[in-house]
Design a protein around this motif. Sequence first.
Motif, PDB file in Angstrom:
ATOM      1  N   LEU A 281       0.833  -1.203   0.000  1.00 25.27           N
ATOM      2  CA  LEU A 281       0.000   0.000   0.000  1.00 25.27           C
ATOM      3  C   LEU A 281       0.868   1.254   0.000  1.00 25.27           C
ATOM      4  CD1 LEU A 281      -2.691   1.459   0.145  1.00 25.27           C
ATOM      5  CD2 LEU A 281      -2.675   1.116   2.628  1.00 25.27           C
ATOM      6  N   VAL A 282       1.897   1.229   0.824  1.00 29.86           N
ATOM      7  CA  VAL A 282       2.787   2.389   0.903  1.00 29.86           C
ATOM      8  C   VAL A 282       3.477   2.602  -0.449  1.00 29.86           C
ATOM      9  CG1 VAL A 282       4.899   3.312   1.954  1.00 29.86           C
ATOM     10  CG2 VAL A 282       3.137   2.245   3.396  1.00 29.86           C
ATOM     11  N   ALA A 283       3.900   1.489  -1.092  1.00 25.76           N
ATOM     12  CA  ALA A 283       4.554   1.594  -2.409  1.00 25.76           C
ATOM     13  C   ALA A 283       3.602   2.200  -3.422  1.00 25.76           C
ATOM     14  CB  ALA A 283       5.022   0.201  -2.847  1.00 25.76           C
ATOM     15  N   ALA A 284       2.332   1.735  -3.366  1.00 25.94           N
ATOM     16  CA  ALA A 284       1.333   2.262  -4.300  1.00 25.94           C
ATOM     17  C   ALA A 284       1.111   3.744  -4.073  1.00 25.94           C
ATOM     18  CB  ALA A 284       0.015   1.495  -4.133  1.00 25.94           C
ATOM     19  N   LEU A 285       1.054   4.133  -2.809  1.00 20.45           N
ATOM     20  CA  LEU A 285       0.870   5.543  -2.463  1.00 20.45           C
ATOM     21  C   LEU A 285       2.043   6.373  -2.975  1.00 20.45           C
ATOM     22  CD1 LEU A 285      -0.447   5.309   1.214  1.00 20.45           C
ATOM     23  CD2 LEU A 285      -1.682   6.274  -0.742  1.00 20.45           C
ATOM     24  N   ALA A 286       3.235   5.834  -2.770  1.00 18.26           N
ATOM     25  CA  ALA A 286       4.435   6.567  -3.140  1.00 18.26           C
ATOM     26  C   ALA A 286       4.476   6.793  -4.663  1.00 18.26           C
ATOM     27  CB  ALA A 286       5.677   5.811  -2.673  1.00 18.26           C
ATOM     28  N   ALA A 287       3.999   5.751  -5.384  1.00 19.93           N
ATOM     29  CA  ALA A 287       4.012   5.849  -6.840  1.00 19.93           C
ATOM     30  C   ALA A 287       3.079   6.938  -7.329  1.00 19.93           C
ATOM     31  CB  ALA A 287       3.627   4.496  -7.447  1.00 19.93           C
ATOM     32  N   GLN A 288       2.021   7.220  -6.565  1.00 22.44           N
ATOM     33  CA  GLN A 288       1.066   8.253  -6.954  1.00 22.44           C
ATOM     34  C   GLN A 288       1.614   9.659  -6.749  1.00 22.44           C
ATOM     35  OE1 GLN A 288      -2.431   7.518  -4.659  1.00 22.44           O
ATOM     36  NE2 GLN A 288      -3.258   6.009  -6.088  1.00 22.44           N
ATOM     37  N   GLN A 289       2.597   9.777  -5.831  1.00 22.97           N
ATOM     38  CA  GLN A 289       3.088  11.102  -5.486  1.00 22.97           C
ATOM     39  C   GLN A 289       4.173  11.536  -6.479  1.00 22.97           C
ATOM     40  OE1 GLN A 289       1.751  12.848  -3.018  1.00 22.97           O
ATOM     41  NE2 GLN A 289       0.436  11.144  -2.372  1.00 22.97           N
ATOM     42  N   PRO A 290       4.029  12.754  -7.032  1.00 19.12           N
ATOM     43  CA  PRO A 290       5.064  13.231  -7.962  1.00 19.12           C
ATOM     44  C   PRO A 290       6.438  13.230  -7.325  1.00 19.12           C
ATOM     45  CG  PRO A 290       3.182  14.755  -7.828  1.00 19.12           C
ATOM     46  CD  PRO A 290       2.975  13.729  -6.790  1.00 19.12           C
ATOM     47  N   SER A 291       6.490  13.585  -6.024  1.00 15.47           N
ATOM     48  CA  SER A 291       7.797  13.672  -5.364  1.00 15.47           C
ATOM     49  C   SER A 291       8.286  12.321  -4.880  1.00 15.47           C
ATOM     50  CB  SER A 291       7.703  14.632  -4.162  1.00 15.47           C
ATOM     51  OG  SER A 291       6.833  14.055  -3.196  1.00 15.47           O
ATOM     52  N   GLY A 292       7.398  11.317  -4.898  1.00 15.73           N
ATOM     53  CA  GLY A 292       7.779  10.018  -4.350  1.00 15.73           C
ATOM     54  C   GLY A 292       7.653   9.938  -2.849  1.00 15.73           C
ATOM     55  N   GLU A 293       7.396  11.095  -2.232  1.00 11.20           N
ATOM     56  CA  GLU A 293       7.224  11.128  -0.760  1.00 11.20           C
ATOM     57  C   GLU A 293       5.741  11.187  -0.436  1.00 11.20           C
ATOM     58  OE1 GLU A 293       8.824  11.029   2.235  1.00 11.20           O
ATOM     59  OE2 GLU A 293      10.416  10.186   0.971  1.00 11.20           O
ATOM     60  N   VAL A 294       5.279  10.334   0.470  1.00  7.08           N
ATOM     61  CA  VAL A 294       3.880  10.383   0.902  1.00  7.08           C
ATOM     62  C   VAL A 294       3.781  11.323   2.110  1.00  7.08           C
ATOM     63  CG1 VAL A 294       1.885   9.036   1.651  1.00  7.08           C
ATOM     64  CG2 VAL A 294       3.636   7.986   0.184  1.00  7.08           C
ATOM     65  N   PRO A 295       2.991  12.428   1.971  1.00  4.03           N
ATOM     66  CA  PRO A 295       2.924  13.345   3.112  1.00  4.03           C
ATOM     67  C   PRO A 295       2.209  12.719   4.315  1.00  4.03           C
ATOM     68  CG  PRO A 295       1.537  14.117   1.267  1.00  4.03           C
ATOM     69  CD  PRO A 295       2.179  12.864   0.827  1.00  4.03           C
ATOM     70  N   GLY A 296       2.733  12.987   5.499  1.00  2.00           N
ATOM     71  CA  GLY A 296       2.110  12.538   6.769  1.00  2.00           C
ATOM     72  C   GLY A 296       2.008  11.039   6.890  1.00  2.00           C
ATOM     73  N   LEU A 297       2.961  10.298   6.277  1.00  2.00           N
ATOM     74  CA  LEU A 297       2.863   8.825   6.290  1.00  2.00           C
ATOM     75  C   LEU A 297       3.091   8.235   7.681  1.00  2.00           C
ATOM     76  CD1 LEU A 297       2.586   6.185   4.650  1.00  2.00           C
ATOM     77  CD2 LEU A 297       5.086   6.213   4.435  1.00  2.00           C
ATOM     78  N   GLU A 298       2.206   7.295   8.035  1.00  2.00           N
ATOM     79  CA  GLU A 298       2.320   6.565   9.311  1.00  2.00           C
ATOM     80  C   GLU A 298       1.858   5.157   9.064  1.00  2.00           C
ATOM     81  OE1 GLU A 298       0.999   8.133  13.447  1.00  2.00           O
ATOM     82  OE2 GLU A 298       0.029   9.405  11.949  1.00  2.00           O
ATOM     83  N   VAL A 299       2.539   4.186   9.640  1.00  2.00           N
ATOM     84  CA  VAL A 299       2.040   2.803   9.638  1.00  2.00           C
ATOM     85  C   VAL A 299       1.897   2.383  11.105  1.00  2.00           C
ATOM     86  CG1 VAL A 299       2.426   0.433   8.925  1.00  2.00           C
ATOM     87  CG2 VAL A 299       3.206   2.319   7.471  1.00  2.00           C
ATOM     88  N   VAL A 300       0.672   2.045  11.478  1.00  2.00           N
ATOM     89  CA  VAL A 300       0.409   1.737  12.891  1.00  2.00           C
ATOM     90  C   VAL A 300      -0.076   0.312  13.029  1.00  2.00           C
ATOM     91  CG1 VAL A 300      -0.879   2.446  14.934  1.00  2.00           C
ATOM     92  CG2 VAL A 300      -0.272   4.141  13.203  1.00  2.00           C
ATOM     93  N   ARG A 301       0.576  -0.435  13.915  1.00  2.00           N
ATOM     94  CA  ARG A 301       0.085  -1.773  14.268  1.00  2.00           C
ATOM     95  C   ARG A 301      -0.789  -1.622  15.505  1.00  2.00           C
ATOM     96  NH1 ARG A 301       0.870  -6.055  10.778  1.00  2.00           N
ATOM     97  NH2 ARG A 301       2.724  -5.578   9.556  1.00  2.00           N
ATOM     98  N   PRO A 302      -2.030  -2.096  15.481  1.00  2.00           N
ATOM     99  CA  PRO A 302      -2.854  -1.948  16.681  1.00  2.00           C
ATOM    100  C   PRO A 302      -2.263  -2.767  17.837  1.00  2.00           C
ATOM    101  CG  PRO A 302      -3.991  -3.267  15.017  1.00  2.00           C
ATOM    102  CD  PRO A 302      -2.733  -2.746  14.380  1.00  2.00           C
TER     103      PRO A 302
END
Lengths: 308, 287
Positions: free
Chosen positions: A248-269
Amino acid sequence: MSTEPAVHVRDLHKHYGPKRAVDGLDLTVDQGEIFAVLGPNGAGKTTTIEILEGYRHRDRGEVTVLGQDPQHAGREWRSRVGIVLQSANDQAELTVDELVRHFALYYSASRDPQEVIAAVGLTDKARTRTRQLSGGQRRRLDVALGIVGRPELLFLDEPTTGFDPEARRSFWDLISGLRDEGTTILLTTHYLEEAEHLADRCAVVRDGRVVALDSPAALGDRAARQAVVRWTQDGLVRQEATDHPTALVAALAAQQPSGEVPGLEVVRPSLEDVYLSLIGEPVTNEPDLVLALDGVSTDHHPSAEALR
Amino acid sequence: MTVTPSTRATDRASRTVTLPSTLALSLARTQIELRQFFRERDAVVFIFAYPVIMLAIFASVFGQDGTTVGPEPGIPFGQYFLPGMVATGVLLSSFQNLAMSIAVERDEGGLKRLRGTPMPPTAYFLGKVGSVLVTSLAQVAILLVVASTLFGIDLPTTADRWVTFAWVFALGTASGAVCGVAFSSVPRSGKSASAVVTPIVLVLQFISGVFFTFPSLPLWMQQVAALFPLKWMAQGMRSVFLPEWAEQMEPAGAWEHPMTAAVLAGYLVLGLVLGIRTFRWKRRDDG
């Protein structure tokens, strides 16, 4: 014969007027295990345990405790069961030693009172009157009176409420020790870490019924344990629960022109989050998380759609 | 029970047969009740000193200048009031003591705890009766010693008087105790127990001839008092401690021993039936 469960409950109902305190609860506690009943206040924990102890009469359902119906059980049954109720402040004028000795007289195969007092860590307080004990010491005396008769099955209703962390830890050791001697233990608690530390299995109770039942580590279904990916998109916080956060993060990154996803967080409950989601409490500092967890149980993933 | 313990596990069967006897546990309960009672210093002082202090006040206030009760030669005030104080003492240490202390025990969760053990309920009740018997005996002994030594009141010397004393005391204590057990369910909480119980005891004392000479009370009051055991206990005790001729001052002109026995026994049965049917091991608000 020894494989017969210590406690067997099917479709238990108990209503107080319009309030359904227990509403179709099922429970099986095997011999020799520590079984924790978790749940918020008012979930029906105490009503259930007091029906099992013989204090309350059920409206409907099937209940067997040590092979008997507690509603009609006699002295012999009571001598095989140990009960530690929620807070009591009775018999204030008697000393620890006097009380444990006196209660030992009620049973035919009592433990040695002195050993019991030592086991709960009250040897220094043996000659102290109950009124002079601290809250935690008082609670340990309650446990001493509950186990002096060498019960096969011990009920503990919120045993460590009001304990400091150190007292709670030594209490846990005591309870594990009892299990190692073969005592079956059924405890209610609203401390998740208590269940995590002590219980072989635990049931989460909510609105009078069991909503989850498993070992503490496996508690909650797979969906509830999914990672949550959170990012900012068009000035809004988006999030999605997923089994494949990396993809999911890779897919998100691919969508961003800069390659950086703003405010990215991955949380394990955490287990706490899982528990809170099970009992339907909002997670106080993470209000969105519950929504996300609720959302994953359906096929509809609004945040996933926003991605495409 | 369809499942007998012996069919399930043989090692448990041996435990069944050796559960302690109800008698042994009744004695153990009596002992621990007494230990608790004597540690509640306020209650001890009240129950032991109240009859003595009341006797001292009444004997001193009304007995000034050698005033007596009744026709010549008359009965000294102290002697006339002693039977009432004995009776009121019994009422305090049985009825009032149990009605209040059990209400508190229930409120604090002590009864609920006991109900969760294999202690038979009978042992609990016999323990209460046993402890009340011991405290009542101690209390009446103190009262009689003080009456005789400090107030010069003559105590009976014949065996038949003491036989009367024994059965009135035993029946009065027993009926007071079971009525106390039954009444303990009336107060809504331990805190309210004394507010509910004390006025009843106080009113009974006034109308039953404990504080006044019984014949001086209005007739209707005498008739109301005759419905309750304290009047009969006091009358029975007057037949023990007053001279034979004082019998004529009683409403019926006689000591009425059979009636006294019947009323006290009636309350004993009533208290037992009500107590067994209505006894609660849990607080009212506790499911």
